[in-house]
Design a protein around this motif. Structure first.
Motif, PDB file in Angstrom:
ATOM      1  N   ALA A  53       0.837  -1.205   0.000  1.00  0.00           N
ATOM      2  CA  ALA A  53       0.000   0.000   0.000  1.00  0.00           C
ATOM      3  C   ALA A  53       0.872   1.257   0.000  1.00  0.00           C
ATOM      4  CB  ALA A  53      -0.929  -0.009   1.216  1.00  0.00           C
ATOM      5  N   VAL A  54       2.008   1.225   0.705  1.00  0.00           N
ATOM      6  CA  VAL A  54       2.938   2.359   0.701  1.00  0.00           C
ATOM      7  C   VAL A  54       3.403   2.637  -0.724  1.00  0.00           C
ATOM      8  CG1 VAL A  54       5.239   3.127   1.431  1.00  0.00           C
ATOM      9  CG2 VAL A  54       3.692   2.062   3.087  1.00  0.00           C
ATOM     10  N   ARG A  55       3.646   1.593  -1.499  1.00  0.00           N
ATOM     11  CA  ARG A  55       4.071   1.769  -2.890  1.00  0.00           C
ATOM     12  C   ARG A  55       3.024   2.551  -3.688  1.00  0.00           C
ATOM     13  NH1 ARG A  55       8.013  -2.295  -4.363  1.00  0.00           N
ATOM     14  NH2 ARG A  55       8.405  -3.698  -2.601  1.00  0.00           N
ATOM     15  N   ARG A  56       1.754   2.343  -3.332  1.00  0.00           N
ATOM     16  CA  ARG A  56       0.647   3.016  -4.035  1.00  0.00           C
ATOM     17  C   ARG A  56       0.230   4.300  -3.329  1.00  0.00           C
ATOM     18  NH1 ARG A  56      -1.094  -2.414  -3.501  1.00  0.00           N
ATOM     19  NH2 ARG A  56      -2.557  -1.757  -1.867  1.00  0.00           N
ATOM     20  N   ASN A  57       0.872   4.587  -2.187  1.00  0.00           N
ATOM     21  CA  ASN A  57       0.515   5.734  -1.354  1.00  0.00           C
ATOM     22  C   ASN A  57      -0.935   5.633  -0.874  1.00  0.00           C
ATOM     23  OD1 ASN A  57       1.314   8.083   0.000  1.00  0.00           O
ATOM     24  ND2 ASN A  57       0.393   9.391  -1.567  1.00  0.00           N
ATOM     25  N   THR A  58      -1.345   4.416  -0.528  1.00  0.00           N
ATOM     26  CA  THR A  58      -2.716   4.184  -0.048  1.00  0.00           C
ATOM     27  C   THR A  58      -2.729   3.579   1.358  1.00  0.00           C
ATOM     28  OG1 THR A  58      -2.778   1.995  -1.111  1.00  0.00           O
ATOM     29  CG2 THR A  58      -3.618   3.870  -2.383  1.00  0.00           C
ATOM     30  N   GLN A  59      -1.621   3.673   2.081  1.00  0.00           N
ATOM     31  CA  GLN A  59      -1.586   3.125   3.439  1.00  0.00           C
ATOM     32  C   GLN A  59      -2.514   3.918   4.351  1.00  0.00           C
ATOM     33  OE1 GLN A  59       0.886   4.974   2.181  1.00  0.00           O
ATOM     34  NE2 GLN A  59       1.394   6.527   3.699  1.00  0.00           N
ATOM     35  N   ASP A  60      -2.962   3.284   5.420  1.00  0.00           N
ATOM     36  CA  ASP A  60      -3.839   3.944   6.381  1.00  0.00           C
ATOM     37  C   ASP A  60      -3.117   5.119   7.030  1.00  0.00           C
ATOM     38  OD1 ASP A  60      -5.856   2.115   5.898  1.00  0.00           O
ATOM     39  OD2 ASP A  60      -5.301   0.822   7.590  1.00  0.00           O
ATOM     40  N   ASP A  61      -3.894   6.159   7.392  1.00  0.00           N
ATOM     41  CA  ASP A  61      -3.326   7.282   8.129  1.00  0.00           C
ATOM     42  C   ASP A  61      -2.796   6.805   9.479  1.00  0.00           C
ATOM     43  OD1 ASP A  61      -3.811   9.405   6.320  1.00  0.00           O
ATOM     44  OD2 ASP A  61      -5.917   9.494   6.936  1.00  0.00           O
ATOM     45  N   GLY A  62      -1.771   7.451   9.962  1.00  0.00           N
ATOM     46  CA  GLY A  62      -1.221   7.088  11.262  1.00  0.00           C
ATOM     47  C   GLY A  62      -0.103   8.026  11.656  1.00  0.00           C
ATOM     48  N   LEU A  63       0.333   7.887  12.888  1.00  0.00           N
ATOM     49  CA  LEU A  63       1.491   8.621  13.388  1.00  0.00           C
ATOM     50  C   LEU A  63       2.705   7.691  13.430  1.00  0.00           C
ATOM     51  CD1 LEU A  63      -0.035  10.722  16.323  1.00  0.00           C
ATOM     52  CD2 LEU A  63       0.176  11.327  13.916  1.00  0.00           C
ATOM     53  N   ILE A  64       2.653   6.701  14.323  1.00  0.00           N
ATOM     54  CA  ILE A  64       3.735   5.732  14.440  1.00  0.00           C
ATOM     55  C   ILE A  64       3.186   4.350  14.101  1.00  0.00           C
ATOM     56  CG2 ILE A  64       5.330   4.615  16.035  1.00  0.00           C
ATOM     57  CD1 ILE A  64       5.628   7.275  17.465  1.00  0.00           C
ATOM     58  N   TYR A  65       3.894   3.659  13.228  1.00  0.00           N
ATOM     59  CA  TYR A  65       3.511   2.320  12.772  1.00  0.00           C
ATOM     60  C   TYR A  65       4.484   1.300  13.336  1.00  0.00           C
ATOM     61  CZ  TYR A  65       1.128   5.077   9.086  1.00  0.00           C
ATOM     62  OH  TYR A  65       0.363   5.978   8.383  1.00  0.00           O
ATOM     63  N   LEU A  66       3.948   0.273  13.994  1.00  0.00           N
ATOM     64  CA  LEU A  66       4.760  -0.823  14.498  1.00  0.00           C
ATOM     65  C   LEU A  66       4.325  -2.137  13.843  1.00  0.00           C
ATOM     66  CD1 LEU A  66       4.890  -0.286  18.384  1.00  0.00           C
ATOM     67  CD2 LEU A  66       6.495   0.538  16.661  1.00  0.00           C
ATOM     68  N   ILE A  67       5.284  -3.029  13.673  1.00  0.00           N
ATOM     69  CA  ILE A  67       4.999  -4.409  13.298  1.00  0.00           C
ATOM     70  C   ILE A  67       5.047  -5.247  14.565  1.00  0.00           C
ATOM     71  CG2 ILE A  67       5.830  -6.436  12.037  1.00  0.00           C
ATOM     72  CD1 ILE A  67       6.945  -4.513   9.926  1.00  0.00           C
ATOM     73  N   LYS A  68       4.032  -6.098  14.759  1.00  0.00           N
ATOM     74  CA  LYS A  68       3.989  -6.975  15.934  1.00  0.00           C
ATOM     75  C   LYS A  68       4.219  -8.425  15.491  1.00  0.00           C
ATOM     76  CE  LYS A  68       1.137  -8.331  19.879  1.00  0.00           C
ATOM     77  NZ  LYS A  68      -0.146  -8.157  20.596  1.00  0.00           N
TER      78      LYS A  68
END
Length: 311
Positions: free
Chosen positions: A295-310
């Motif tokens: 989605a980042v490649r398409r610039n369609t990722q969800d809005d957010g401040l800090i993104y973590l992978i769990k």
């Protein structure tokens, strides 16, 4: 087996590999969270890392190279076999074999989800040091993403300084207001501005809204993008300073007092405040990480401040 997030020119995906044998001089870390440094990682998967600084931009334990494919990442919070919490610079993967000197263990008092933010807090600390700010000065932060929100929260709750915020994304604008920050108002000018937006228009805004002998701290990394700014107006008239701040070195004026370990200790002490948890807005299960980066490649990722992978 070890699961590793890989980026090719067209797709991001998790690949399984046979776990490397932990050597006598290495320690196994089981990943819990890793932080996505969205601006940097976007440039990496878009192949926008300048060749001239490719070696400089490598991260520890990176696989592949910036021509892609690559296994890249920034900071991981994990645990050792004895349960010790650790911070380590490492790409996104579910377990790591690292050298003892790569591991920072003085973070036991922090919740695990704050630990991968230590590296970006070091960037914030450097920026504050470089600004030489005081409580009497007026402060503006352009951009309220990962770095901008960390910086604003640090100034407000650790340094008792209330900055103004300017952010073009309406979701982030509202988030800043919800967190108690004041937005920029027309007519305001500032002694110190921090640009975290990686945008030449934001940098120009900082220049145009700086007070006499004001300081602009440029925290962004632009990759191979060319930028154009106008230096014939307020910049010239008001004798302004533009300072590049970057995390890889301790500022010269702090090297007698701090080394890298002591700077990390300061980051941990700042993070002993529950207010920072509100900045972690997007926690992505590891198996969904490829979907996020695609989605980042398409610039369609969800809005957010800090993104973590769990993990």
């Amino acid at each position: 087996m070890t699961k590793v997030l890989w980026h090719s020119s067209t797709i991001s995906e998790i690949k399984e590999t046979i776990s490397p044998q932990v050597k006598n001089n290495e320690i196994e870390v089981m990943s819990q969270y890793s932080m996505i440094s969205l601006g940097t990682e976007r440039l990496v998967i878009q192949k926008k890392v300048p060749e001239s600084i490719a070696n400089y931009m490598k991260v520890p334990y990176m696989q592949g190279d910036f021509s892609l494919p690559i296994a890249y990442g920034y900071a991981v919070a994990g645990k050792l076999k004895d349960g010790t919490k650790v911070h380590v610079m490492h790409p996104h993967q579910d377990k790591c074999a690292v050298k003892p000197e790569s591991i920072f263990t003085d973070c036991e008092d922090l919740p695990s989800q704050r630990i991968p933010l230590i590296s970006n807090m070091e960037t914030v600390i450097n920026a504050i040091w470089d600004s030489k700010l005081s409580k009497e000065q007026s402060i503006l932060i352009t951009g309220f993403g990962n770095l901008g929100s960390l910086l604003a929260t640090t100034l407000k709750y650790y340094y008792q300084i209330s900055p103004k915020i300017i952010e073009s994304n309406t979701w982030r604008q509202q988030k800043a207001k919800d967190l108690g920050f004041e937005l920029f108002e027309t007519g305001n000018t500032f002694d110190i501005t921090f640009n975290t937006a990686a945008n030449e228009n934001a940098l120009q805004f900082c220049i145009d809204h700086a007070n006499e002998e004001g300081t602009i701290i440029e925290m962004s990394w632009y990759g191979d993008a060319e930028t154009t700014i106008k230096l014939g107006g307020n910049f010239h008239k008001n004798r302004l300073k533009i300072i590049s701040t970057q995390v890889s070195k301790i500022p010269l004026n702090k090297r007698s007092e701090f080394d890298y370990h002591k700077r990390k200790i300061l980051a941990v002490n700042i993070f002993k405040n529950d207010y920072f948890d509100a900045l972690i807005t997007n926690i992505i299960p590891f198996e969904k990480a490829p979907d996020f980066f695609n989605a980042v490649r398409r610039n369609t990722q969800d809005d957010g401040l800090i993104y973590l992978i769990k993990y």
